[in-house]
Design an enzyme around this catalytic site. Structure first.
Site, PDB file in Angstrom:
ATOM      1  N   GLU A   1       9.498  16.522  15.221  1.00 58.57           N
ATOM      2  CA  GLU A   1       9.923  16.329  13.832  1.00 58.57           C
ATOM      3  C   GLU A   1       9.138  17.288  12.924  1.00 58.57           C
ATOM      4  O   GLU A   1       7.911  17.310  12.943  1.00 58.57           O
ATOM      5  CB  GLU A   1       9.656  14.883  13.395  1.00 58.57           C
ATOM      6  CG  GLU A   1      10.159  14.595  11.991  1.00 58.57           C
ATOM      7  CD  GLU A   1       9.748  13.201  11.478  1.00 58.57           C
ATOM      8  OE1 GLU A   1       8.561  12.852  11.582  1.00 58.57           O
ATOM      9  OE2 GLU A   1      10.626  12.487  10.961  1.00 58.57           O
TER      10      GLU A   1
ATOM     11  N   GLU B   1       9.807   1.374  10.702  1.00 55.26           N
ATOM     12  CA  GLU B   1      10.829   2.414  10.503  1.00 55.26           C
ATOM     13  C   GLU B   1      10.090   3.737  10.575  1.00 55.26           C
ATOM     14  O   GLU B   1       9.312   4.080   9.663  1.00 55.26           O
ATOM     15  CB  GLU B   1      11.513   2.213   9.149  1.00 55.26           C
ATOM     16  CG  GLU B   1      12.242   0.867   9.068  1.00 55.26           C
ATOM     17  CD  GLU B   1      13.001   0.644   7.770  1.00 55.26           C
ATOM     18  OE1 GLU B   1      12.778   1.384   6.797  1.00 55.26           O
ATOM     19  OE2 GLU B   1      13.831  -0.275   7.737  1.00 55.26           O
TER      20      GLU B   1
ATOM     21  N   CYS C   1      13.879  10.794   6.586  1.00 52.04           N
ATOM     22  CA  CYS C   1      13.744  10.535   8.022  1.00 52.04           C
ATOM     23  C   CYS C   1      15.074  10.713   8.746  1.00 52.04           C
ATOM     24  O   CYS C   1      15.107  10.925   9.953  1.00 52.04           O
ATOM     25  CB  CYS C   1      13.227   9.125   8.237  1.00 52.04           C
ATOM     26  SG  CYS C   1      14.300   7.895   7.484  1.00 52.04           S
TER      27      CYS C   1
ATOM     28  N   LYS D   1       0.883  -1.178   0.000  1.00 49.52           N
ATOM     29  CA  LYS D   1       0.000   0.000   0.000  1.00 49.52           C
ATOM     30  C   LYS D   1       0.911   1.216   0.000  1.00 49.52           C
ATOM     31  O   LYS D   1       1.404   1.646   1.048  1.00 49.52           O
ATOM     32  CB  LYS D   1      -0.889  -0.031   1.246  1.00 49.52           C
ATOM     33  CG  LYS D   1      -2.247   0.625   1.095  1.00 49.52           C
ATOM     34  CD  LYS D   1      -2.207   2.110   0.825  1.00 49.52           C
ATOM     35  CE  LYS D   1      -1.939   2.936   2.048  1.00 49.52           C
ATOM     36  NZ  LYS D   1      -1.685   4.362   1.736  1.00 49.52           N
TER      37      LYS D   1
END
Ligand code: NAD
Ligand code: 6OD
Length: 484
Positions: free
Chosen positions: A388, A252, A286, A176
């Protein structure tokens, strides 16, 4: 208008409604994407189950490895199409997609093709209480159907990073991709056909997360393992969903990564490394460094030089070979990043560079651009230093002592990556070993060897992928004990 459909059992299948795929560089609609409902996700999982029980499940490791090399060949044969699709979907500069995303997709298949052929098995000779022996050895078996959910920042790279080892181990997959970047996962279907991968081994469902294809996939009882890359909060939601069926997960997740720059660093090399670590892919990696700690004797000089770098990065059309900074992924994400630009000012930051939206005077003004931005002067407890942001932005703070820098770098609930910049190798090792993260680079950043463990601690993830770690996640070990 192009149409991206679900790919199930070797066929393109229309969903129950369409949503637009938007080019973030100028706001134009690239394609309509068909959303999978629960029934279509079920069809994909059943196709994967059937393929697992079929000829794919009977291939030996050498035959599967050969298939993976054929997939890599077919990706390379479509290099320009993959680059164009990734650039249109993400707005990333064409030069970056050409040197990073598409080559890495092929490399992901080649590395795991080679690794599965040489992967060792554990064995132990065991002394028994009666003075005899037993032999223990573990055999590797695929888990079955693996569900793979991926984000929009490095769509093909991150998807193939999971598909390749999953197939190498003999699983079948239902993927997906992010609703923002459906193109390359769809194009990979064509690759699978050409490479002769049996129908049903690779299936794609399109859609969103909650109450859509993502959630339906994680809820499906016939999915044997879930692997996910994306935001930490989404990881938490997926974990809750899969708990009911006790599926293994590999996550992750996000990061708020630190870079520590010592006064004895190679100044120019470090400047270039930090500029990449902050601004590559418009800061949407990331692993990007959003917190930069610089030893006080070089602080002013370093901040000044980083400002010059940021202000001379070429921002523009992703299709220009010379472009270094493209747009953010979407209007919604730009709103989020700009809200942090505003918050940084409210929290008392000094704006060293950027902090706003660039003007082009052409169609790019409809795109999702923001300026590369550098702040100084925030408290370590400021939200902009803790949360973040996932944009082309960093906060630079001075430090006086090595221990102080280590404490600041580790003062985060995330723990994905860190980078240390020094010419003192002893110090490099010493500091690197004290980082509470999954990946530490010394005098480099995002330098990858695909055999090494990759993942994070804390909010940055669960488990490790890469090399044998991937093979261990995508397979079950059956230990066989024989009394001799
Ligand atoms: P996201 O979590 O919003 O979405 C990722 C994927 O999850 C998408 O395909 C989305 O549709 C799906 N999803 C969302 N909610 C879901 C749910 N409830 N159930 C099932 N699926 C769901 O992440 P994003 O915005 O696409 O990506 C950016 C984030 O990803 C950042 O936080 C970044 O740090 C992280 N990231 C981490 C790594 C890593 O290796 N650690 C790599 C890339 C990106
Ligand atoms: O290089 C990789 O294998 C990897 N998973 C990179 C992740 C980057 C995050 O945006």
């Amino acid at each position: 208008m192009k149409s991206f459909r679900n790919y199930i059992d070797g066929q393109f299948v229309r969903g129950f409604r369409e949503f637009p795929d938007i080019n973030p560089a100028d706001g134009t609609v690239i394609a309509e994407v068909t959303e999978a409902d629960r029934d279509i996700v079920d069809q994909a999982v059943q196709a994967a189950r059937k393929a697992f029980a079929g000829s794919w499940g009977r291939l030996n490791t050498h035959e599967r490895a050969a298939c993976l090399h054929k997939i890599a060949d077919a990706i390379e044969a479509r290099f320009d199409r993959f680059v164009a699709a990734e650039v249109a979907d993400t707005g990333k500069p064409i030069a970056l997609a050409s040197r990073l995303d598409v080559p890495r997709a092929a490399a992901n298949f080649r590395v795991f093709a080679d690794l599965i052929k040489t992967a060792p098995l554990e064995s132990f000779q065991t002394e028994t209480p009666d003075g005899k022996n037993a032999l223990n050895y573990a055999v590797r078996k695929p888990r079955g159907v693996v569900g793979i959910i991926t984000p929009w920042n490095l769509p093909l790279l991150l998807l193939t990073w999971k598909v390749a080892p999953a197939l190498a181990c003999g699983n079948t997959v239902v993927v997906k991709p992010s609703e923002e970047t459906p193109a390359t996962a769809t194009l990979l279907s064509e690759v699978m056909k050409e490479a002769g991968i049996p129908d049903g081994v690779y299936n794609v469902v399109h859609g969103f997360g909650p109450n859509s294809a993502g959630e339906f996939l994680t809820q499906h009882p016939d999915v044997n393992a879930m692997t996910f890359t994306g935001e930490s909060q989404t990881g938490a939601a997926i974990m809750k969903t899969v708990a009911a069926s006790v599926k293994p997960v590999s996550f992750e997740l996000g990061g708020k990564n630190a870079a520590i720059v010592f006064a004895d660093c190679d100044f120019e090399e470090t400047l270039s490394g930090i500029s990449d670590a902050v601004f590559l892919n418009t800061g949407q990696v990331c692993l990007c460094a959003e917190r930069v700690y610089v030893e006080r004797p070089i602080f002013d000089r370093f901040v000044g030089a980083l400002k010059s770098k940021a202000e001379t990065l070429r921002m523009g059309s992703p299709l220009e070979q010379s472009t270094q900074i493209g747009p953010l992924i979407s209007k919604q994400h730009r709103e989020k990043v700009l809200s942090y630009y505003k918050l940084a000012r409210e929290e008392g930051a000094t704006v060293v560079a950027g902090g706003g939206v660039p003007q082009f005077g052409n169609a790019l003004d409809h795109g999702c651009y923001v300026q590369p931005t550098i702040y100084t002067g925030l408290r370590e407890s400021a939200r902009c230093v803790k949360e973040e942001i996932f944009g082309p932005v960093c906060h630079v703070a001075p430090f006086d002592a090595e221990d102080e820098a280590i404490v600041m770098a580790n003062d985060t609930r995330y723990g994905l990556a860190a980078s240390i910049w020094t010419t003192n190798l002893k110090r490099g090792h010493r500091v690197a070993q004290q980082m509470n993260v999954g990946i530490t680079w010394v005098n480099c950043w995002f330098l990858r060897d695909l055999r090494t463990p990759f993942g994070g601690v804390g909010l940055s993830g669960i488990g490790r992928e890469g090399g044998m770690h991937s093979l261990n996640f995508y397979s079950e070990l059956n230990n066989i004990c024989i009394r001799l």
